[in-house]
Design an enzyme around this catalytic site. Structure first.
Site, PDB file in Angstrom:
ATOM      1  CG  ASN A   7       5.925  -7.312   0.757  1.00 34.41           C
ATOM      2  OD1 ASN A   7       5.416  -8.238   0.127  1.00 34.41           O
ATOM      3  ND2 ASN A   7       5.331  -6.152   0.924  1.00 34.41           N
ATOM      4  CE  LYS A  14       7.566  -2.922  -2.372  1.00 37.33           C
ATOM      5  NZ  LYS A  14       6.166  -2.871  -2.076  1.00 37.33           N
ATOM      6  NE  ARG A  91       1.589  -7.532   2.638  1.00 38.37           N
ATOM      7  CZ  ARG A  91       1.133  -7.054   1.502  1.00 38.37           C
ATOM      8  NH1 ARG A  91       1.950  -6.811   0.506  1.00 38.37           N
ATOM      9  NH2 ARG A  91      -0.143  -6.816   1.348  1.00 38.37           N
ATOM     10  CG  HIS A 180      -5.260  -3.503   3.328  1.00 36.66           C
ATOM     11  ND1 HIS A 180      -6.380  -3.022   2.690  1.00 36.66           N
ATOM     12  CD2 HIS A 180      -4.286  -3.506   2.400  1.00 36.66           C
ATOM     13  CE1 HIS A 180      -6.088  -2.731   1.439  1.00 36.66           C
ATOM     14  NE2 HIS A 180      -4.820  -3.028   1.228  1.00 36.66           N
ATOM     15  CG  LEU A 209      -8.941   5.275   3.205  1.00 36.45           C
ATOM     16  CD1 LEU A 209      -9.498   6.685   3.333  1.00 36.45           C
ATOM     17  CD2 LEU A 209     -10.022   4.316   2.701  1.00 36.45           C
ATOM     18  NE  ARG A 241      -7.107  -3.986  -6.184  1.00 36.15           N
ATOM     19  CZ  ARG A 241      -6.506  -4.132  -5.014  1.00 36.15           C
ATOM     20  NH1 ARG A 241      -7.212  -4.371  -3.929  1.00 36.15           N
ATOM     21  NH2 ARG A 241      -5.201  -4.057  -4.923  1.00 36.15           N
ATOM     22  N   GLY A 331      -1.482   5.526   2.238  1.00 37.81           N
ATOM     23  CA  GLY A 331      -1.178   6.662   1.359  1.00 37.81           C
ATOM     24  C   GLY A 331      -2.254   7.743   1.312  1.00 37.81           C
ATOM     25  CG  ASN A 335       0.220  11.403   2.619  1.00 35.75           C
ATOM     26  OD1 ASN A 335       0.914  12.137   3.308  1.00 35.75           O
ATOM     27  ND2 ASN A 335       0.487  10.119   2.430  1.00 35.75           N
ATOM     28  CD  GLU A 387       0.724  -2.743   5.782  1.00 33.85           C
ATOM     29  OE1 GLU A 387       1.211  -1.746   5.218  1.00 33.85           O
ATOM     30  OE2 GLU A 387      -0.041  -3.537   5.224  1.00 33.85           O
TER      31      GLU A 387
HETATM   32  P1  ADP Z   1      -0.238   0.779  -1.621  1.00 36.56           P
HETATM   33  O1  ADP Z   1      -1.598   0.186  -1.463  1.00 36.56           O
HETATM   34  O2  ADP Z   1       0.384   0.548  -2.952  1.00 36.56           O
HETATM   35  O3  ADP Z   1       0.698   0.536  -0.434  1.00 36.56           O
HETATM   36  P2  ADP Z   1      -0.204   3.518  -0.673  1.00 36.56           P
HETATM   37  O4  ADP Z   1      -0.661   3.248   0.712  1.00 36.56           O
HETATM   38  O5  ADP Z   1       1.199   3.957  -0.887  1.00 36.56           O
HETATM   39  O6  ADP Z   1      -0.542   2.334  -1.651  1.00 36.56           O
HETATM   40  O7  ADP Z   1      -1.191   4.648  -1.276  1.00 36.56           O
HETATM   41  C1  ADP Z   1      -1.038   5.155  -2.548  1.00 36.56           C
HETATM   42  C2  ADP Z   1      -2.053   6.295  -2.722  1.00 36.56           C
HETATM   43  O8  ADP Z   1      -1.783   7.329  -1.755  1.00 36.56           O
HETATM   44  C3  ADP Z   1      -1.974   6.940  -4.090  1.00 36.56           C
HETATM   45  O9  ADP Z   1      -3.284   7.157  -4.584  1.00 36.56           O
HETATM   46  C4  ADP Z   1      -1.319   8.267  -3.785  1.00 36.56           C
HETATM   47  O10 ADP Z   1      -1.724   9.261  -4.664  1.00 36.56           O
HETATM   48  C5  ADP Z   1      -1.835   8.579  -2.397  1.00 36.56           C
HETATM   49  N1  ADP Z   1      -1.015   9.656  -1.810  1.00 36.56           N
HETATM   50  C6  ADP Z   1      -1.413  10.932  -1.637  1.00 36.56           C
HETATM   51  N2  ADP Z   1      -0.435  11.688  -1.125  1.00 36.56           N
HETATM   52  C7  ADP Z   1       0.608  10.907  -0.953  1.00 36.56           C
HETATM   53  C8  ADP Z   1       1.927  11.109  -0.449  1.00 36.56           C
HETATM   54  N3  ADP Z   1       2.341  12.297  -0.015  1.00 36.56           N
HETATM   55  N4  ADP Z   1       2.745  10.051  -0.439  1.00 36.56           N
HETATM   56  C9  ADP Z   1       2.336   8.841  -0.863  1.00 36.56           C
HETATM   57  N5  ADP Z   1       1.095   8.596  -1.334  1.00 36.56           N
HETATM   58  C10 ADP Z   1       0.237   9.598  -1.381  1.00 36.56           C
END
Ligand code: ADP
Length: 402
Positions: A7, A14, A91, A180, A209, A241, A331, A335, A387
């Site tokens: 990536n 990465k 990617r 995505h 998300l 954004r 993320g 979570n 991914e």
């Molecule tokens: P990216 O689009 O950079 O890949 P991610 O999919 O890692 O982003 O998502 C990042 C978001 O997920 C952040 O807003 C972060 O706060 C939220 N988040 C909530 N809990 C967690 C967790 N346990 N680990 C990683 N991200 C988390």
């Protein structure tokens, strides 16, 4: 097959080395600060052995040289010769309307990728440097490109067209592309396995998300609409954004804040979303901590995102004439229970009902988790995305067929 998944960003790269015979990651790492000074972080997964180094990386070719050395190293490596890296999967953020599936790198493919530069200038430039770096360091290893936009190429014209004048579409390829796609494809595929229905009859809404967020309507296993647009600025609000808004706000802001086109673009990409509304942070974890301290703007930002997702669920249910399953991933989707709860509230008209307790306890590390109640007409799941695995599998399939 050992597949190196790459990536490449403009100053970082990465990587993950996959063994596709058992879908495991053998090693992973990051080359960072390429063109500035250079750091390498490498981890062998079998025993957790970590190697880090400060090494001068003037460009992506040099970064790849150090990366391959780390993979071959007797102390912290995981392959014995270069030929053990059998294929490379990249990617790629934007494939325009040229790529609707993953492809082997050829001269013709590279020429088409150049044509996508306009659509994602920073990313495409970085990908081309990553591909060139691999050609320099591993000239005989086949390379495959896996596009974030490819899965969305099945959208019908009425879904991807904007009501601008038609010339603009023809001359500048201004249309909805989405993003995505590899993640939407992975979680939709996993969800399909859980639905007891022929693929052609399925209707799934996938909610990716993360820092960037997008929502897709997947009917019969194919995307028919998605929330991101010409760029990843569209759709629901994100970390920084703004997402969808009245387009007339753009010239209004340019006048009031005295911004030129580049500056207003940066403003909408970097200063809005969670950060702009809460005034606290772009990160959902910080937003939740601020809410616990009674911060009302932080609470508003979660409510806004939940409401926007709910409206997409409603409109995509209409677009597909029904919905069998809703999936949350990435993320926040994996979570952040409060966002899922806000998104799923007040959907009883559609027969959508989630289990508050299960939802509150579900994190990405829980693995695939059903969030819907037994009474719900619609299955609701949290499915951790992967991914890189999709990239490794596509690469293996294309290279094996050579
Ligand atoms: P990216 O689009 O950079 O890949 P991610 O999919 O890692 O982003 O998502 C990042 C978001 O997920 C952040 O807003 C972060 O706060 C939220 N988040 C909530 N809990 C967690 C967790 N346990 N680990 C990683 N991200 C988390």
């Amino acid at each position: 097959m050992n597949v190196l998944v790459v990536n490449a960003g403009s100053s970082s790269l990465k990587y993950q080395l996959f063994d596709t015979s058992n879908d495991t990651v053998v090693a992973k790492g990051l080359c960072d600060r390429i063109g500035i000074d250079g750091t390498l972080e490498h981890k062998r997964l079998a025993d957790g052995k970590v190697y880090s180094a400060q090494v001068k990386m003037d460009n992506h070719s040099q970064a790849l040289k150090y990366l391959v050395e780390a993979l071959l190293d007797k102390d912290h490596g995981c392959v014995s010769s270069m030929s053990d890296i059998e294929a490379i999967g990249h990617r790629v953020v934007h494939g325009g309307a040229y790529f609707s599936e993953s492809v082997l790198v050829t001269e013709d493919v590279l020429a088409k990728l150049e044509l996508c530069r306009d659509l994602a200038p920073l990313h495409t430039g970085a990908h081309i440097m990553g591909i060139q770096g691999c050609l320099d360091v591993m000239p005989n290893t086949p390379q495959v490109l896996v596009f974030d936009t490819a899965f969305h190429q099945t959208m019908p014209k009425e879904a991807y067209m904007y009501a601008l004048d038609y010339d603009v579409y023809e001359k500048y390829a201004v249309r909805r592309y989405g993003a995505h796609g590899t993640s939407h494809r992975y979680v939709a595929g996993e969800m399909l396995k859980l639905l007891d229905k022929p693929v052609e009859e399925t209707k799934i809404i996938t909610c990716h998300l993360g820092n960037g967020s997008s929502i897709s309507a997947v009917k019969g296993g194919k995307v028919i609409d998605t929330s991101m647009g010409f760029t990843p600025l569209a759709g629901v609000m994100m970390g920084t954004r703004c997402g969808d808004m009245d387009p007339a706000i753009v010239p209004f802001l340019m006048q009031k804040l005295d911004l030129n086109p580049d500056e207003v673009n940066t403003y909408m990409n970097k200063k809005c979303g969670f950060l702009g509304i809460s005034g606290v942070s772009s990160d959902c974890r910080d937003i939740e901590a601020a809410i616990a301290q009674g911060n009302e703007r932080a609470a508003l930002s979660i409510k806004m995102l939940g409401y926007q997702i709910r409206k997409y669920i409603g409109s995509y249910t209409a677009a597909m004439d029904g919905v069998d399953a809703i999936v949350f991933t990435a993320g926040i989707g994996e979570n952040t229970a409060s966002v899922r709860a806000e998104a799923l509230r007040n959907l009883s008209y559609f027969g959508i009902e989630f289990d508050e307790e299960v939802n509150a306890a579900t994190k990405g590390r829980s693995g695939v988790t059903k969030l819907s109640t037994e009474n719900s007409k619609v299955a609701i799941y949290m499915i951790p995305t992967n991914e890189e695995l999709v990239i490794a599998r596509d690469t293996e399939a294309i290279v094996k067929a050579l």
